[in-house]
Design an enzyme around this catalytic site. Structure first.
Site, PDB file in Angstrom:
ATOM      1  N   ASP A  94       6.002   2.056   1.844  1.00 32.97           N
ATOM      2  CA  ASP A  94       5.130   0.906   2.055  1.00 32.97           C
ATOM      3  C   ASP A  94       4.487   1.097   3.426  1.00 32.97           C
ATOM      4  O   ASP A  94       5.145   0.958   4.466  1.00 32.97           O
ATOM      5  CB  ASP A  94       5.961  -0.379   2.008  1.00 32.97           C
ATOM      6  CG  ASP A  94       5.106  -1.633   2.150  1.00 32.97           C
ATOM      7  OD1 ASP A  94       3.954  -1.531   2.597  1.00 32.97           O
ATOM      8  OD2 ASP A  94       5.617  -2.724   1.822  1.00 32.97           O
ATOM      9  N   HIS A  95       3.185   1.419   3.408  1.00 33.26           N
ATOM     10  CA  HIS A  95       2.526   1.802   4.662  1.00 33.26           C
ATOM     11  C   HIS A  95       2.337   0.626   5.616  1.00 33.26           C
ATOM     12  O   HIS A  95       1.947   0.808   6.777  1.00 33.26           O
ATOM     13  CB  HIS A  95       1.160   2.428   4.362  1.00 33.26           C
ATOM     14  CG  HIS A  95       0.775   3.521   5.314  1.00 33.26           C
ATOM     15  ND1 HIS A  95       1.337   3.669   6.563  1.00 33.26           N
ATOM     16  CD2 HIS A  95      -0.128   4.518   5.207  1.00 33.26           C
ATOM     17  CE1 HIS A  95       0.810   4.697   7.177  1.00 33.26           C
ATOM     18  NE2 HIS A  95      -0.097   5.245   6.371  1.00 33.26           N
ATOM     19  N   ARG A  96       2.610  -0.600   5.156  1.00 33.58           N
ATOM     20  CA  ARG A  96       2.565  -1.736   6.075  1.00 33.58           C
ATOM     21  C   ARG A  96       3.733  -1.702   7.047  1.00 33.58           C
ATOM     22  O   ARG A  96       3.646  -2.229   8.160  1.00 33.58           O
ATOM     23  CB  ARG A  96       2.606  -3.054   5.294  1.00 33.58           C
ATOM     24  CG  ARG A  96       1.458  -3.279   4.338  1.00 33.58           C
ATOM     25  CD  ARG A  96       1.686  -4.517   3.499  1.00 33.58           C
ATOM     26  NE  ARG A  96       2.930  -4.426   2.733  1.00 33.58           N
ATOM     27  CZ  ARG A  96       3.446  -5.422   2.025  1.00 33.58           C
ATOM     28  NH1 ARG A  96       2.829  -6.592   1.995  1.00 33.58           N
ATOM     29  NH2 ARG A  96       4.570  -5.268   1.352  1.00 33.58           N
ATOM     30  N   PRO A 145       0.842  -1.202   0.000  1.00 34.63           N
ATOM     31  CA  PRO A 145       0.000   0.000   0.000  1.00 34.63           C
ATOM     32  C   PRO A 145       0.875   1.250   0.000  1.00 34.63           C
ATOM     33  O   PRO A 145       1.603   1.511   0.954  1.00 34.63           O
ATOM     34  CB  PRO A 145      -0.806  -0.135   1.308  1.00 34.63           C
ATOM     35  CG  PRO A 145      -0.004  -1.049   2.162  1.00 34.63           C
ATOM     36  CD  PRO A 145       0.746  -1.967   1.255  1.00 34.63           C
TER      37      PRO A 145
END
Length: 553
Positions: A524-526, A344
């Site tokens: 990468d928002h994870r 994401p």
């Protein structure tokens, strides 16, 4: 002499296949160990594949333009002492490449689930010299490849030889069994084909060629050709729908990934041939070939699918161009798709005021030139990024989902995106934290130059931990860069230009022009929170706005 079969090696990290672009050798050529024998395009690079043997090229198993899985046999060599006298002997099981090698004729028939009568018997020399495309066509036409007379060098069998042999059967398997060499009269679709059999035909249960659809009465609809799979672009399929043509009926000699490939020109030529031959269907003999004879269309496709003089414009008056989606472009597309649909993305934008950076570079340029180095802003940005990564290591990481762990990398290997004629390539500068500005400038320039010349080695595009893309070199301020997965962040650089900024002078605020550098940081928002991304960007900007801080790293 013993024969050794050579598989396509792993030419890049995570690469499963490659396109064999060019053969650098031919059957009969003498080669030495480590001598390049082919060029393979994969993993965003054009790679030379070296031989593992000293010997003579026995056979090439792959044609130029074919996609080859890693581990498939691509070439065989005769090795051993010169003049051993057994040059044509087939390799025994201990000398072949194993289960992935091309099976012997009888084994191939068993593996395909066919009867023993369909297997390829040994030729007197013990081997059949034919490329995969010719063998595939022979299977489709029910032809015994070992019985075909090859017209190529050393008796090599081509597709034209297979078609000529099939047409010489005078009715199929029964005629072949009886030894008859009389060729059947050409049907209208074959007229002017020069001995090439149209893909529109299919073979009946008795092995005979079924009549072409174009021999039917004028009111009868064309029968399907029987080809189950045909590759074509959406634009080509649209043309086929408009002309009322089934793409599976369109003859073509071109293939993509082992399947028939049809272009818009092939469809138009076939439709016009149907119309022309329907009008002349009352004639019992074959008519003279028209300028858009369908076999000519097939030949043009076999030569690469380019539009020739027979190409007709579409209803809008223009002819669409089709470009194969393969090689570097497909590799880039798959990597981008994987990244976007896996990680994401969130993009943080900011702008650094770089007056001091511009002055520092101008001051260092003469000294760099004395050492033969062209100093750009990139080395300063790279050192500033390393400073940020050391403070916020989550941006120098990799998420391993299967292991449920985040790996914080201790190396600082920065990938530099380079735009080339073949697409985007990302060479990696290793150990940026251990190198000076001049050394980084020279290395970046060398890697970028060799990337544009397609001379990078696969190892030079591996091991990146963070990437940089400099779209400002072309023009623009902000973007949304796509992460070079499995990395977790990428920084995009806009153009350094004078822009309005607010400065405090004598207790008052005023708007003045100043050089600024726009930054676009995708994460990468994870793995990375938005607040951490903003803090990282602030650290990078601080080091760019005060370049003396770089001396502390």
């Amino acid at each position: 002499m013993p024969v050794k079969e050579f598989k396509l090696p792993d030419v890049g990290e995570g690469v499963a296949e490659g396109e064999l672009v060019t053969w650098l050798v031919a059957p009969g050529d003498r080669v030495e160990e480590d001598q390049p024998v082919a060029e393979v395009e994969t993993d965003k690079a054009l790679v030379e594949v070296p031989s593992s043997y000293d010997g003579t090229v026995e056979e090439l198993f792959v044609e130029e333009g074919e996609m080859v899985p890693v581990g498939d046999v691509i070439i065989s060599f005769r090795v051993g002492e010169e003049g051993a006298g057994d040059e044509a002997a087939a390799p025994d099981e201990s000398e072949t490449a194993g289960d992935d090698a091309e099976p012997e004729p009888a084994a191939a028939a068993d593996a395909a689930g066919s009867d023993a009568t369909d297997a390829e018997p040994d030729t007197p020399s013990g081997r059949t010299f034919a490329p995969p495309s010719a063998r595939r066509l022979a299977r489709e036409l029910g032809v015994d490849i070992a019985a075909v007379d090859g017209s190529g060098p050393g008796g090599r069998i081509g597709e034209a030889d297979v078609r000529a042999h099939a047409e010489g059967g005078a009715g199929g398997a029964d005629a072949a069994d009886s030894g008859s060499d009389e060729a059947p009269a050409p049907t209208p679709i074959d007229a002017g084909s020069g001995g090439r059999k149209s893909a529109v035909k299919k073979r009946g249960d008795d092995g005979s060629a079924e009549p072409s659809a174009t021999t039917a009465a004028p009111s009868a609809a064309p029968e399907p050709a029987g080809r189950e799979t045909t590759l074509a672009t959406p634009a080509t399929r649209k043309v086929a729908r408009e002309l009322g043509v089934d793409v599976d009926d369109v003859p073509t000699d071109a293939t993509r990934d082992g399947e028939a490939f049809v272009t818009g020109d092939d469809v138009r030529a076939y439709a016009e041939a149907l119309e022309s031959e329907t009008a002349d269907s009352a004639a019992e003999s074959a008519p003279e070939p028209s300028p858009v004879d369908v076999s000519a269309s097939g030949d043009a496709a076999g030569a690469g699918g380019a539009a020739g003089s027979a190409a007709e414009p579409s209803a809008s008056g223009s002819t669409d161009e089709t470009i194969p989606y393969r090689g570097v472009r497909r590799t880039i597309g798959k990597q981008m798709e994987r990244s976007v649909y896996t990680a994401p993305h969130v993009t943080h934008h900011d702008t650094a005021e770089v007056d001091a950076l511009v002055e520092a570079r101008e001051e260092l340029k003469p000294r760099a030139e004395e050492r033969g180095v062209k100093l750009t802003y990139m080395p300063f940005v790279m050192k500033a990024i390393v400073a940020g990564l050391k403070e916020y290591p989550s941006l120098n990481s990799e998420l391993r989902e299967e292991d449920e762990e985040i790996v914080l990398k201790k190396e600082y290997n920065l990938g530099i995106a380079v735009a080339t004629d073949a697409g985007l390539m990302v060479p990696v500068v290793e150990d940026v934290d251990e190198k000076g500005l001049f050394e980084l400038a020279a290395e970046v320039r060398d890697l970028a130059s060799r990337a544009r010349e397609r001379k990078l080695k696969p190892a030079e595009m591996k091991g990146g931990t963070f990437s940089i893309t400099n779209f400002g070199a072309i023009g623009g301020e902000y973007a949304t860069p796509i992460i070079n997965y499995p990395e977790t962040a990428i920084l995009g650089l806009g153009a350094i230009e004078e822009r309005p900024v607010v400065r405090e002078r004598d207790g008052t605020s005023e708007v003045v022009p100043a050089p600024t550098l726009p930054l676009s940081l995708s994460i990468d928002h994870r793995v990375i929170d938005g607040a951490v991304a903003a803090e990282f960007a602030n650290t990078v900007m601080e080091h760019l706005e005060h370049p003396l801080l770089l001396l502390s790293h």
